[in-house]
Motif scaffolding. Sequence first.
Motif, short mmCIF file in Angstrom:
data_model
loop_
_atom_site.label_atom_id
_atom_site.label_comp_id
_atom_site.label_asym_id
_atom_site.label_seq_id
_atom_site.Cartn_x
_atom_site.Cartn_y
_atom_site.Cartn_z
N MET A 1 0.85 -1.18 0.00
CA MET A 1 0.00 0.00 0.00
C MET A 1 0.89 1.24 0.00
N SER A 2 0.51 2.25 -0.76
CA SER A 2 1.32 3.46 -0.86
C SER A 2 1.12 4.35 0.36
N GLU A 3 2.18 5.06 0.71
CA GLU A 3 2.14 5.97 1.85
C GLU A 3 2.68 7.33 1.43
N VAL A 4 2.10 8.37 2.00
CA VAL A 4 2.50 9.74 1.73
C VAL A 4 2.69 10.43 3.07
N ILE A 5 3.75 11.22 3.17
CA ILE A 5 3.98 11.99 4.39
C ILE A 5 3.36 13.38 4.22
N SER A 6 2.74 13.87 5.27
CA SER A 6 2.11 15.19 5.22
C SER A 6 2.43 15.95 6.50
N SER A 38 7.05 16.03 -3.28
CA SER A 38 5.82 15.34 -3.66
C SER A 38 6.11 13.86 -3.95
N GLY A 39 5.06 13.10 -3.89
CA GLY A 39 5.17 11.69 -4.21
C GLY A 39 5.03 10.79 -3.01
N GLN A 40 5.06 9.53 -3.30
CA GLN A 40 4.91 8.52 -2.26
C GLN A 40 6.25 8.26 -1.58
N PRO A 57 8.31 16.90 17.64
CA PRO A 57 7.97 17.33 19.00
C PRO A 57 6.54 17.85 19.15
N VAL A 58 5.91 18.26 18.06
CA VAL A 58 4.55 18.80 18.16
C VAL A 58 3.54 17.95 17.38
N GLN A 59 3.96 16.77 16.96
CA GLN A 59 3.12 15.81 16.24
C GLN A 59 2.47 16.45 15.01
N ALA A 60 3.27 17.18 14.23
CA ALA A 60 2.76 17.84 13.03
C ALA A 60 2.87 16.98 11.78
N LEU A 61 3.65 15.91 11.84
CA LEU A 61 3.82 15.03 10.69
C LEU A 61 2.87 13.84 10.76
N ARG A 62 2.43 13.40 9.58
CA ARG A 62 1.58 12.22 9.46
C ARG A 62 2.09 11.36 8.31
N LEU A 63 2.01 10.08 8.47
CA LEU A 63 2.29 9.14 7.40
C LEU A 63 0.95 8.50 7.06
N GLN A 64 0.41 8.86 5.91
CA GLN A 64 -0.92 8.43 5.53
C GLN A 64 -0.82 7.27 4.53
N THR A 65 -1.59 6.23 4.79
CA THR A 65 -1.61 5.05 3.95
C THR A 65 -2.77 5.12 2.98
N GLY A 66 -2.51 4.71 1.76
CA GLY A 66 -3.56 4.64 0.76
C GLY A 66 -3.97 5.98 0.19
N VAL A 67 -3.15 7.01 0.44
CA VAL A 67 -3.45 8.35 -0.05
C VAL A 67 -2.59 8.59 -1.28
N GLN A 68 -3.19 9.19 -2.28
CA GLN A 68 -2.45 9.52 -3.49
C GLN A 68 -1.83 10.90 -3.33
N ALA A 69 -0.60 11.05 -3.75
CA ALA A 69 0.08 12.33 -3.65
C ALA A 69 -0.62 13.36 -4.51
#
Length: 76
Positions: A1-6, A38-40, A57-69
Amino acid sequence: MSEVISVDRIRCDGHGLCAELLPELIDLDDWGYPLLRSGQVPHHLRDHAKRAVAACPVQALRLQTGVQAAGPSRRA
């Protein structure tokens, strides 16, 4: 499954730790805020991406699964 960081730009305080842990996918702007490429997330960088998300430190990053860039998230 593809993952994208946001990044949640409102939550982010510009510590820059994410770019230190994941320089292959994250640059910093002039003020220290992340600029995500950009990209997976490539499979070989998945563990590094998870580490960067966990270390924020502020939990601002997310690794989202199944999301298209959606394209680059760089500021104009």
